[in-house]
Design an enzyme around this catalytic site. Sequence first.
Site, PDB file in Angstrom:
ATOM      1  N   SER A 139      56.190   0.765  24.415  1.00 52.67           N
ATOM      2  CA  SER A 139      56.092  -0.569  24.106  1.00 52.67           C
ATOM      3  C   SER A 139      57.353  -1.338  24.543  1.00 52.67           C
ATOM      4  O   SER A 139      57.346  -2.643  24.300  1.00 52.67           O
ATOM      5  CB  SER A 139      56.362  -0.696  22.524  1.00 52.67           C
ATOM      6  OG  SER A 139      55.205  -0.129  21.863  1.00 52.67           O
ATOM      7  N   LYS A 142      56.027  -4.699  25.969  1.00 57.51           N
ATOM      8  CA  LYS A 142      55.965  -6.057  25.178  1.00 57.51           C
ATOM      9  C   LYS A 142      57.047  -7.097  25.357  1.00 57.51           C
ATOM     10  O   LYS A 142      56.456  -8.292  25.125  1.00 57.51           O
ATOM     11  CB  LYS A 142      55.915  -5.725  23.402  1.00 57.51           C
ATOM     12  CG  LYS A 142      54.780  -4.655  22.977  1.00 57.51           C
ATOM     13  CD  LYS A 142      54.820  -4.483  21.559  1.00 57.51           C
ATOM     14  CE  LYS A 142      53.675  -3.496  20.869  1.00 57.51           C
ATOM     15  NZ  LYS A 142      53.497  -2.314  21.480  1.00 57.51           N
ATOM     16  N   SER A 196      56.817  -4.088  16.752  1.00 57.08           N
ATOM     17  CA  SER A 196      55.927  -3.300  17.786  1.00 57.08           C
ATOM     18  C   SER A 196      54.449  -3.150  17.420  1.00 57.08           C
ATOM     19  O   SER A 196      54.067  -2.014  17.699  1.00 57.08           O
ATOM     20  CB  SER A 196      56.805  -2.022  18.392  1.00 57.08           C
ATOM     21  OG  SER A 196      56.329  -1.694  19.482  1.00 57.08           O
TER      22      SER A 196
END
Length: 365
Positions: A139, A142, A196
Amino acid sequence: MNIRSIVFSLLGVFALHSAQNADAASHHATAQKPATNKRASEKSDKGDKAEKTAKGGKTAPREQQARAEKPGKAQLARLRADKARAGVQAASFAPTPKGPEVDHEGNPLLQSAAFMIADQSTGAVLLEKNSDSVVPIASITKLMTAMVVLDGHPNLAETMKVSTEDVDTLRGSSSHLPVGVELSREDMLRVALMSSENRAASALARYYPGGLPAFVVAMNRKAQALGLRDTHFSDSTGLNSANVSSARDLVKMVSAASRYPLIREFSTTASYSVALNGRPRQFNNTNGLVKSPDWQIGVSKTGFINESGKCLVMQAWLLNKPVIIVLLDSFGRYTRVADAQRVKRWLESAAVQQRLASNTRGPAT
């Protein structure tokens, strides 16, 4: 019996009489001490040995000779033994020293498999290990997702709906965003960075002009523009292990993300409540350090899939300077946070400040 034998016999009797007197005096002195001190002293090996010697146990020949020559030394030996026991008793209550946190070169003992710590203002690398290893970043992806979204200057107030296309069928991860829920693009961006949320990151890419395929192209184009030579993206969430980078590249990516005010705000928000189908739902930051008063964090993002291990990237102000911290493939739930704390303590130590001032690695290229 000759004269020599008689002399030695008399000396032996005199020595025995003196030792008994010293032993009696010693017992009297011991009886005056509190019982607690006696119990504590019995725990000491040195104390037990001294007691055994004073009570007529096995004694080294040199000690016997010393007592024969100067009987008063028995009392002196007893006093020394008592002093030694007192020292042992005091030491038993001393705090156990903490184990070393640095190696033989004075560098912190970090548990992350790959990392890089860099001074953002100068680009100088302060610490690194396996920084060129290309690994899945989960993640951490992101951060790039957010930059690509904001580069398009979209309407942040526009409503977006979570679709079945946003459900994770690759790993079956859960989400607090049910299918059909509607949020503004701004809130989608916030919960994607802060909590997240994979469905939020997926929706952001799906609503991009041209959809997910065009979004992924834009992500890789942005990576090239930033000079990220080890970085490649295949989706907007990081669930795909084909999203890879290196610690060296991520230092640059975090630095670039820190130039976006909304990324700084959203990624460091401790908690945030949004209405989901008319009901408030609180989202919390996946990095607990953003709530710590000991940290001044400008950008934060965590990541985890099995292939990547636990990851953490941050821009934080340490020693009144912006420092980029990239920790990849940490084992265990708290290791990445513990590594960040070790880096902070290491940088704030006076010895390291002097060392870094005189001997700093070159900039990350």
